[in-house]
Motif scaffolding. Structure first.
Motif, PDB file in Angstrom:
ATOM      1  N   ALA A   1       0.857  -1.184   0.000  1.00 20.16           N
ATOM      2  CA  ALA A   1       0.000   0.000   0.000  1.00 20.16           C
ATOM      3  C   ALA A   1       0.892   1.232   0.000  1.00 20.16           C
ATOM      4  CB  ALA A   1      -0.923   0.013   1.226  1.00 20.16           C
ATOM      5  N   ILE A   2       0.316   2.369  -0.403  1.00 22.59           N
ATOM      6  CA  ILE A   2       1.044   3.631  -0.327  1.00 22.59           C
ATOM      7  C   ILE A   2       0.851   4.177   1.082  1.00 22.59           C
ATOM      8  CG2 ILE A   2       1.236   5.983  -1.198  1.00 22.59           C
ATOM      9  CD1 ILE A   2       0.155   4.917  -3.870  1.00 22.59           C
ATOM     10  N   GLY A   3       1.935   4.205   1.836  1.00 20.31           N
ATOM     11  CA  GLY A   3       1.820   4.587   3.232  1.00 20.31           C
ATOM     12  C   GLY A   3       2.594   5.840   3.567  1.00 20.31           C
ATOM     13  N   GLU A   4       3.015   5.933   4.808  1.00 17.50           N
ATOM     14  CA  GLU A   4       3.763   7.081   5.297  1.00 17.50           C
ATOM     15  C   GLU A   4       4.654   6.623   6.433  1.00 17.50           C
ATOM     16  OE1 GLU A   4       0.969   9.520   8.163  1.00 17.50           O
ATOM     17  OE2 GLU A   4      -0.204   8.783   6.456  1.00 17.50           O
ATOM     18  N   ASN A   5       5.432   7.522   6.982  1.00 19.15           N
ATOM     19  CA  ASN A   5       6.320   7.200   8.095  1.00 19.15           C
ATOM     20  C   ASN A   5       5.748   7.808   9.364  1.00 19.15           C
ATOM     21  OD1 ASN A   5       8.380   6.622   9.828  1.00 19.15           O
ATOM     22  ND2 ASN A   5       9.882   7.960   8.886  1.00 19.15           N
ATOM     23  N   SER A   6       5.134   6.998  10.194  1.00 22.93           N
ATOM     24  CA  SER A   6       4.538   7.484  11.439  1.00 22.93           C
ATOM     25  C   SER A   6       4.718   6.430  12.517  1.00 22.93           C
ATOM     26  CB  SER A   6       3.057   7.822  11.247  1.00 22.93           C
ATOM     27  OG  SER A   6       2.519   8.363  12.437  1.00 22.93           O
ATOM     28  N   ARG A   7       5.942   6.361  13.047  1.00 26.89           N
ATOM     29  CA  ARG A   7       6.257   5.300  14.004  1.00 26.89           C
ATOM     30  C   ARG A   7       6.566   5.876  15.383  1.00 26.89           C
ATOM     31  NH1 ARG A   7      10.371   2.757   9.618  1.00 26.89           N
ATOM     32  NH2 ARG A   7      11.391   4.719  10.211  1.00 26.89           N
ATOM     33  N   LEU A   8       6.153   5.170  16.411  1.00 29.37           N
ATOM     34  CA  LEU A   8       6.525   5.497  17.788  1.00 29.37           C
ATOM     35  C   LEU A   8       7.887   4.887  18.057  1.00 29.37           C
ATOM     36  CD1 LEU A   8       5.489   6.709  20.548  1.00 29.37           C
ATOM     37  CD2 LEU A   8       4.767   4.369  21.109  1.00 29.37           C
ATOM     38  N   ASP A   9       8.823   5.668  18.602  1.00 27.95           N
ATOM     39  CA  ASP A   9      10.151   5.106  18.844  1.00 27.95           C
ATOM     40  C   ASP A   9      10.189   4.331  20.159  1.00 27.95           C
ATOM     41  OD1 ASP A   9      11.388   6.813  21.081  1.00 27.95           O
ATOM     42  OD2 ASP A   9      10.762   8.357  19.670  1.00 27.95           O
ATOM     43  N   ALA A  10      11.196   3.506  20.307  1.00 30.41           N
ATOM     44  CA  ALA A  10      11.286   2.593  21.445  1.00 30.41           C
ATOM     45  C   ALA A  10      11.405   3.332  22.773  1.00 30.41           C
ATOM     46  CB  ALA A  10      12.480   1.656  21.253  1.00 30.41           C
ATOM     47  N   LEU A  11      12.148   4.443  22.788  1.00 27.57           N
ATOM     48  CA  LEU A  11      12.304   5.201  24.031  1.00 27.57           C
ATOM     49  C   LEU A  11      10.964   5.718  24.525  1.00 27.57           C
ATOM     50  CD1 LEU A  11      13.952   6.557  26.242  1.00 27.57           C
ATOM     51  CD2 LEU A  11      14.361   8.464  24.675  1.00 27.57           C
ATOM     52  N   GLN A  12      10.194   6.337  23.634  1.00 21.83           N
ATOM     53  CA  GLN A  12       8.890   6.863  24.044  1.00 21.83           C
ATOM     54  C   GLN A  12       7.962   5.733  24.482  1.00 21.83           C
ATOM     55  OE1 GLN A  12       8.933   9.888  24.555  1.00 21.83           O
ATOM     56  NE2 GLN A  12      10.655  10.464  23.247  1.00 21.83           N
ATOM     57  N   ALA A  13       8.009   4.616  23.781  1.00 21.66           N
ATOM     58  CA  ALA A  13       7.156   3.481  24.147  1.00 21.66           C
ATOM     59  C   ALA A  13       7.486   2.978  25.548  1.00 21.66           C
ATOM     60  CB  ALA A  13       7.314   2.360  23.128  1.00 21.66           C
ATOM     61  N   ALA A  14       8.783   2.876  25.855  1.00 22.89           N
ATOM     62  CA  ALA A  14       9.189   2.385  27.173  1.00 22.89           C
ATOM     63  C   ALA A  14       8.786   3.380  28.268  1.00 22.89           C
ATOM     64  CB  ALA A  14      10.698   2.155  27.191  1.00 22.89           C
ATOM     65  N   VAL A  15       8.950   4.664  27.993  1.00 20.88           N
ATOM     66  CA  VAL A  15       8.531   5.695  28.953  1.00 20.88           C
ATOM     67  C   VAL A  15       7.024   5.638  29.177  1.00 20.88           C
ATOM     68  CG1 VAL A  15       8.268   8.192  29.252  1.00 20.88           C
ATOM     69  CG2 VAL A  15      10.475   7.243  28.529  1.00 20.88           C
ATOM     70  N   LEU A  16       6.260   5.471  28.105  1.00 23.25           N
ATOM     71  CA  LEU A  16       4.806   5.408  28.231  1.00 23.25           C
ATOM     72  C   LEU A  16       4.357   4.172  29.009  1.00 23.25           C
ATOM     73  CD1 LEU A  16       3.854   6.638  24.653  1.00 23.25           C
ATOM     74  CD2 LEU A  16       3.300   7.796  26.799  1.00 23.25           C
ATOM     75  N   SER A  17       5.034   3.049  28.815  1.00 22.55           N
ATOM     76  CA  SER A  17       4.699   1.845  29.591  1.00 22.55           C
ATOM     77  C   SER A  17       4.908   2.096  31.075  1.00 22.55           C
ATOM     78  CB  SER A  17       5.552   0.665  29.133  1.00 22.55           C
ATOM     79  OG  SER A  17       5.197   0.239  27.838  1.00 22.55           O
ATOM     80  N   LEU A  18       6.004   2.762  31.414  1.00 24.99           N
ATOM     81  CA  LEU A  18       6.273   3.102  32.808  1.00 24.99           C
ATOM     82  C   LEU A  18       5.196   4.042  33.344  1.00 24.99           C
ATOM     83  CD1 LEU A  18       7.984   3.398  35.384  1.00 24.99           C
ATOM     84  CD2 LEU A  18       9.346   5.127  34.169  1.00 24.99           C
ATOM     85  N   LYS A  19       4.907   5.093  32.611  1.00 22.60           N
ATOM     86  CA  LYS A  19       3.956   6.092  33.080  1.00 22.60           C
ATOM     87  C   LYS A  19       2.527   5.559  33.142  1.00 22.60           C
ATOM     88  CE  LYS A  19       6.202  10.468  31.991  1.00 22.60           C
ATOM     89  NZ  LYS A  19       5.980  11.799  31.372  1.00 22.60           N
ATOM     90  N   LEU A  20       2.201   4.594  32.301  1.00 22.16           N
ATOM     91  CA  LEU A  20       0.840   4.047  32.298  1.00 22.16           C
ATOM     92  C   LEU A  20       0.469   3.495  33.671  1.00 22.16           C
ATOM     93  CD1 LEU A  20      -1.718   3.326  30.718  1.00 22.16           C
ATOM     94  CD2 LEU A  20      -0.589   1.203  29.988  1.00 22.16           C
ATOM     95  N   SER A  21       1.438   2.940  34.381  1.00 21.09           N
ATOM     96  CA  SER A  21       1.150   2.376  35.707  1.00 21.09           C
ATOM     97  C   SER A  21       0.824   3.452  36.737  1.00 21.09           C
ATOM     98  CB  SER A  21       2.346   1.534  36.186  1.00 21.09           C
ATOM     99  OG  SER A  21       3.499   2.339  36.347  1.00 21.09           O
ATOM    100  N   TYR A  22       1.110   4.714  36.407  1.00 24.59           N
ATOM    101  CA  TYR A  22       0.810   5.834  37.300  1.00 24.59           C
ATOM    102  C   TYR A  22      -0.408   6.643  36.850  1.00 24.59           C
ATOM    103  CZ  TYR A  22       5.459   5.148  39.360  1.00 24.59           C
ATOM    104  OH  TYR A  22       6.561   4.623  39.996  1.00 24.59           O
ATOM    105  N   LEU A  23      -0.963   6.316  35.696  1.00 26.99           N
ATOM    106  CA  LEU A  23      -2.008   7.158  35.106  1.00 26.99           C
ATOM    107  C   LEU A  23      -3.204   7.339  36.027  1.00 26.99           C
ATOM    108  CD1 LEU A  23      -3.251   8.792  32.816  1.00 26.99           C
ATOM    109  CD2 LEU A  23      -3.983   6.631  31.755  1.00 26.99           C
ATOM    110  N   ASP A  24      -3.740   6.267  36.582  1.00 28.74           N
ATOM    111  CA  ASP A  24      -4.914   6.397  37.443  1.00 28.74           C
ATOM    112  C   ASP A  24      -4.595   7.218  38.693  1.00 28.74           C
ATOM    113  OD1 ASP A  24      -6.475   4.968  35.675  1.00 28.74           O
ATOM    114  OD2 ASP A  24      -6.259   3.060  36.739  1.00 28.74           O
ATOM    115  N   GLN A  25      -3.417   7.014  39.250  1.00 28.30           N
ATOM    116  CA  GLN A  25      -2.994   7.790  40.422  1.00 28.30           C
ATOM    117  C   GLN A  25      -2.923   9.273  40.080  1.00 28.30           C
ATOM    118  OE1 GLN A  25       0.814   6.534  42.171  1.00 28.30           O
ATOM    119  NE2 GLN A  25       1.332   8.690  42.509  1.00 28.30           N
ATOM    120  N   TRP A  26      -2.335   9.597  38.940  1.00 33.95           N
ATOM    121  CA  TRP A  26      -2.202  11.002  38.547  1.00 33.95           C
ATOM    122  C   TRP A  26      -3.561  11.613  38.216  1.00 33.95           C
ATOM    123  CZ3 TRP A  26       2.552   9.747  35.001  1.00 33.95           C
ATOM    124  CH2 TRP A  26       3.710   9.704  35.787  1.00 33.95           C
TER     125      TRP A  26
END
Length: 363
Positions: A224-249
């Motif tokens: 298919a004709i697509g685009e470049n829109s990727r989440l990088d590994a650093l941001q993904a790892a940070v988001l996984s960490l922060k997700l565990s605090y989301l309800d608390q925040w």
């Protein structure tokens, strides 16, 4: 006392050592785009929402555009969007070649409703983008019913509503698809840009996974004709960490908001609804004295912001002939007060005292 509108350093300080460890691990591993951390976050976030598919991407705007493309929306189509929101919601409609049709907001809410949408539906309408603005969930049932009645896709913009719920379901799992932003200021924010598409539609999920990575089914296999829109590994790892605090925040945001609400409930201004399932991405008040109040607060060291000073239908690039009185009034009267995890009660009380002092005299 000086109070910043937003201080992200306070929230990061709570988990600073974990963030440093996460960053160090990514550097040591040497895998920076895609990989296990991206997959782990997608699974964690879809699990948190109780959704079948999470497809990460570069930012929330891309998430909206990819959804439209995934549904085949383009030239000759119309998409209903609120005018009182961030410009991305109209921007992405233009980007795919369709036409945004602007809906007003009800007097009692900052979110479009079934009533404000219904008369805008035509044979060209292919989708409705609903925005859970300020963390306030839209009243979804009438909108979902309209979508079913007319065969229209319902797309949720959840950029300001991570963790909010409607009738027991997390926002982002109610419509046909949803877009999330992980811009650093969001309730779930990365250390840079990031976004995600949520859907229970397996076909859409497969399509947007292709589109966001150059249309590749596998390396160098472009189907298919697509685009470049990727989440990088650093941001993904940070988001996984922060997700565990989301309800608390989010609970901390609600607690601070309640201090504001308790002190302002007798003032002559519109206050945000304090429904138990909203998440207070922003604490927004509405008053005809907005500009004077903002100046007064600034003189006392209190930073504020306006979300948003011009409805999209009045922005030069989008200007159309519609008159949307409620959106126009809100844009001229809303004021966002500081509210974020790590903010001190004394700061909220200081702001509250000055708002009350101003409103008692009007100057």
């Amino acid at each position: 006392m000086k109070v910043s509108f937003l201080d992200l350093k306070r929230q990061q300080a709570e988990i600073k050592e974990k963030l440093l460890t996460t960053t160090s691990n990514i550097i040591e591993e040497g895998w920076y785009i895609g990989g296990k951390h991206v997959t782990q976050f997608e699974h964690a976030f879809s699990g948190y929402l109780k959704a079948e598919n999470c497809i990460s991407c570069a930012n929330g705007t891309d998430a909206l555009e990819l959804i439209l493309k995934g549904f085949g929306i383009g030239k000759g189509d119309e998409v209903i969007v609120p005018s009182f929101t961030w410009v991305s919601d109209a921007e992405v409609v233009h980007a795919v070649g369709a036409r945004p049709v602007f809906a007003d907001i009800p007097m009692d809410s900052y979110c479009i409703s079934g009533e404000t949408i219904a008369n805008l539906i035509t044979s060209k309408t292919k989708a409705i983008i609903v925005v859970h603005l300020y963390g306030i969930p839209c009243h979804m049932d009438p909108i979902i019913n309209l979508g079913k009645e007319y065969g229209i896709k319902v797309i949720e913009d959840c950029a300001q509503a991570h963790g909010a719920s409607y009738m027991g379901k997390k926002v982002g799992t109610i419509g046909d698809a949803a877009a999330f932003s992980f811009y650093p200021t969001k309730n779930l924010g990365a250390l840079g840009d990031g976004g995600a598409i949520i859907t229970n539609d397996a076909t859409l999920a497969q399509t947007v996974r292709l589109l966001k990575d150059h249309g590749q089914k596998a390396r160098d296999e472009h189907v298919a004709i697509g685009e470049n829109s990727r989440l990088d590994a650093l941001q993904a790892a940070v988001l996984s960490l922060k997700l565990s605090y989301l309800d608390q925040w989010n609970d901390e945001r609600r607690r601070l908001a309640q201090i504001y609400l308790s002190g302002m409930n007798k003032l002559d201004m519109k206050l945000p609804d304090n429904g138990i399932d909203r998440v207070f991405h922003l604490f927004v008040i509405q008053t005809a004295l907005r500009n004077q109040l903002r100046k007064y607060l600034s003189e006392h060291g209190i930073e504020t912001a306006i979300h948003y000073p011009v409805p999209i239908h009045k922005i030069e690039a989008y200007q159309v002939s519609e008159v949307l009185p409620n959106s126009e009034r809100a844009a001229g009267e809303v004021l966002s007060l500081p509210l974020y995890p790590g903010m001190e009660d004394a700061e909220v009380e200081y702001i509250l005292d000055h708002v009350k002092a101003f409103m008692s005299t009007g100057k």
